[in-house]
Enzyme design. Structure first.
Site, PDB file in Angstrom:
ATOM      1  CD  GLN A   1      -2.857  -0.932   2.495  1.00  0.00           C
ATOM      2  OE1 GLN A   1      -2.520  -0.311   3.482  1.00  0.00           O
ATOM      3  NE2 GLN A   1      -4.041  -1.530   2.381  1.00  0.00           N
TER       4      GLN A   1
ATOM      5  NE  ARG B   1      11.746 -12.699  -4.889  1.00  0.00           N
ATOM      6  CZ  ARG B   1      11.881 -11.495  -5.350  1.00  0.00           C
ATOM      7  NH1 ARG B   1      11.768 -10.472  -4.558  1.00  0.00           N
ATOM      8  NH2 ARG B   1      12.128 -11.308  -6.631  1.00  0.00           N
TER       9      ARG B   1
ATOM     10  NE  ARG C   1      -1.907   4.967   2.041  1.00  0.00           N
ATOM     11  CZ  ARG C   1      -2.546   4.060   1.304  1.00  0.00           C
ATOM     12  NH1 ARG C   1      -3.573   3.393   1.776  1.00  0.00           N
ATOM     13  NH2 ARG C   1      -2.184   3.852   0.054  1.00  0.00           N
TER      14      ARG C   1
ATOM     15  CG  HIS D   1       1.705   7.287  -0.782  1.00  0.00           C
ATOM     16  ND1 HIS D   1       0.831   8.333  -0.684  1.00  0.00           N
ATOM     17  CD2 HIS D   1       1.077   6.236  -0.216  1.00  0.00           C
ATOM     18  CE1 HIS D   1      -0.264   7.936  -0.055  1.00  0.00           C
ATOM     19  NE2 HIS D   1      -0.139   6.664   0.248  1.00  0.00           N
TER      20      HIS D   1
END
EC number: 2.1.1.148
Lengths: 304, 304, 304, 304
Positions: D109, D195, D222, D113
């Site tokens: 998330q 991974r 946020r 930005h």
């Protein structure tokens, strides 16, 4: 299959109603439009829209150059000139929009390219499908002994098979439990919380829009041999799309970027000594072993 | 006239050869395409290309929301929802490209918006045309006494005329000397040097490409009453284009951005006291005089 | 002089009160801090703040590499590695802030670098000072006959002197009229309007903040021989500051960027033929004349 | 514990050697510097460096306003003015750098930005630690019935415990298999491949650097009640840091952003009717139910 039935229907609907436009139009792209090109086992990439073509680049560049240089170059020559001198702004005048389905771990690398617009499927709003990436047996490789971030040789078949079995079992287990937790009778956990149980090989999808300059920057990094295989195959598909979309630009990109090599100041000194007939070794070159090896590979036209 | 003969011919050529496309197409934009809309005395703005429409925004948003919310909203409702909650990424999925002719001092304000692509006419490569901006008499105004960066009342006619005479004389003098210095018989000074003699009201031109989200941000700042008149007229023209291009988005933009007002925490307190029937004055409001005046103007629906 | 008395006093005040910090600190930068370095006739550049140093780059890179490669390289080696492989993100972890005074036409080129933060002096709020750039006699040159955007030879002294006389006279005339129009007795035209009468050699000033990666990109383009002289001198000053700030990074930048040369795919073919002892001419090289000349200049270590 | 022993030693070393600087210095930030503030069960956020303070914003703004407005406002007033009018560029003149440890799903998330610099731990280079996020029992909640992307009520204790058991078991299983596949005796699969078996609640870490304007934009989104809890707790911690760093800016941010509310054009009409004493209901308001409820909650000062 990668696309849902609803998505298929939507694509067909768009296909059936071509309209007239005076905008720059590329027949080869119209043929590609909306059609998903398969990548990996469940992924795809499809062109959703595009803006501009080779001549739109030239047109924008000619605004910069104005009357003074109109006659100087033909279009292909001008595009080569712009690429060679890294004049990026005319290439920013073209734009492309993709719909991509890709594993989460690929999405995490991809998103690091900030000069793009993204709309990703939200697992807070919706439930993710039961689809996870399983590598081909041939792609199950050891850690490279020379490259700290890459792969070496393929594992032997039985070990590779064990890896696939593990990957499949764990992804399935995690997804089963994800669905289980979402069920009302088990409490109906919030989607945003249940999804943290999923593995990084799950598929997501997004719309991704980028200008041509930044697309080529992306491709220069991700269609390159050191990029992880699973993102490289997407980049290679986009490289094909690039050739259909802006063939002159794609040719210049291969000449001046993908196929080029940058010699450092010290490498240039070595080069001059070599051309003067001097015999130079790594020891007398003032280059590191790695730089020497890389430069020699380029001069001998071997894969790096 | 704003466009050269060659540019006119190019525009006509593009107009005459519409092609079929499966991309989203907006008839109202096709009608506008390539046609210069006049701004100021020699400037123009014309749409050169566009990508996407209202439904492309919805389509991208639905990727984010996935299956979970498909039925929830109709398209216009979804666009309003996105605008209200400042979900910017779906609006970034549309793109528009303009060809703009504008004075240098306007270009200097405009370029501060960094989230756009620009190709400007280069006065290093080419000679600038003899075109400079002369304001209308009605636009020759005094320094505002209340707004440190704005204009107040119009000058009286004779003083305004003197200003215009000065502007015209100085621009002409500077341009004449620019041409003089460029002449081979006078030494043929480099273009990049001669141009430093030009005044800020000279016209330049550029291609400018921006996504819809950033275009609206530009318009919110530049179509606003505090913006300098000479850039505001460009913004107002683009606002008209916005309505032709994405009518639902434009309506939501007017509802939630242009026509909205943000009440600060202290203003909200005053509002609650007012609604409770209390009589509040600036002195008892804890707002500055300026904030109080602005809030009252909004509540009384007066121009700010 | 470039700085006002008030600005001088402010600088002295800051100088006199050093404080203790645990942040990375570079003594050579502390010595430079706040002090204006003169550029052109009235311009300057001064460092107002900086964040990070060579070891901050290494520290950030080690987060990426984690435990796996800690021992691999010493710091200087790691910085060289990052530079060579164009790993830009660790260099983005350093930041620098400048206060710059520069002519308007230089500001117009400079601002095209979008990946920076800018606060410019506003001629809407305030009156510009009577300061304009006058080139040295030696910088008054003809249009280059080989480079469409550059300068050639210096003019002969009398023609150059005429150019300077013109530049000085026109700038003075325009500024006088600017002041005249602003006077209340002449109507007191708004500052935002009066300023359109000024010439492009007027000085402005701004605060400019940029990360180290983007600073080097700026320098690679603007400290380069094709950049216009008047911006190049600013870039050269910043290159000196770079060496004081991050000496290891500056050395790697010179090795792998400033002093490097990128051979295109076709140039690499020519290179291989040359090294194999073949005699190659421009005609047999498949390179354009310009590319051939440039490549030969590099191999013979001549200025381009 | 969140930090390794080596990281601890590094922090102590930096702490012990404060140096003198003439740069703007904030004692409250010096006290915070390097110290990890705990977030979630294994995460942290620590300030690694900062540039500027409240007065650096004022100083940059004064360059814009020049001489004309120096006396107009005191510093706090100017900062409030800048915030209220969304003049973002002076706030871009401050910069902060964090070291953050956070779960992968939060990182996904966060990375959206784009106006920030990032260096993330690479699981291609290094092995990830066995650390995964387990929510508190109180945070195990149902899907919200009103908010498509949020959480509703806490599950009952036994169901919540089952969820935690599942999360812990699956994460452990996936990590065990990750380690197993990496072992040489099992083939030594490449790290970049192994991974992909890990779950999204695994912890990663990065250096994250951002300017103050974009930091506040991040916090506005946020630290807000609709943000997912697990990212909100990081934002709340950064909000505390903001108050220590730039107290005047933080106060203005709360007044004009966090505590403000934007009334749409239609809401303003309703407001005017209410203030005129008219009785308005949702039905007569022309607002949607959701908009009406939200506006009423604001006017009645209830949580949204």
């Amino acid at each position: 299959m990668a696309l849902t039935k609803e998505q298929r229907a939507e694509i067909t609907a768009q296909r059936n109603t071509p309209q007239e436009t005076s905008r720059p139009t590329v027949p080869a792209m119209e043929a590609l439009l909306f059609e998903p090109l398969e990548v990996l086992d469940h992924g795809f990439i499809r062109v959703v829209d595009y803006m501009g073509d080779d001549s739109a680049i030239v047109q924008a560049a000619r605004v910069s150059y104005g009357k003074g240089t109109k006659r100087v170059s033909e279009d292909a020559g001008l595009i080569r000139y712009l690429m060679r001198h890294r004049h990026s702004s005319p290439f920013e005048m073209c734009e492309i929009k993709f719909h991509v389905k890709l594993p989460l771990f690929v999405a995490r690398q991809w998103i690091r390219h900030r000069m793009a617009n993204v709309n990703e499927y939200s697992a807070r709003y919706s439930v993710l499908d039961r689809e996870f990436y399983m590598p081909d047996l041939t792609q199950v490789s050891t850690q490279s002994s020379t490259n700290n971030q890459g792969r070496g040789e393929a594992l032997d078949a039985s070990q590779a098979q064990e890896v696939l079995d593990i990957l499949r079992r764990d992804a399935a287990q995690c997804y089963d439990d994800y669905e289980h937790m979402l069920l009302p009778e088990n409490g109906g956990v919030a989607r945003e919380l249940a999804r943290i149980n999923l593995t990084l090989n799950m598929y997501t999808q997004w719309y991704w829009k980028i200008d041509l300059h930044n697309l080529m920057h992306f491709l220069a990094l991700r269609a390159e041999s050191h990029a992880q295989y699973e993102i490289r195959v997407y980049a290679e598909k986009m490289l094909e799309i690039l050739k259909a979309w802006v063939p002159q630009t794609a040719a210049a990109f291969e000449e001046y970027r993908l196929g080029s090599y940058s010699f450092s100041a010290s490498m240039l000194k070595v080069l001059r000594r070599l051309l003067a007939g001097e015999s130079v070794t790594q020891e007398t070159s003032h280059l590191t072993k790695r730089e020497w090896a890389e430069m020699m590979a380029v001069l001998e036209n071997k894969a790096l």
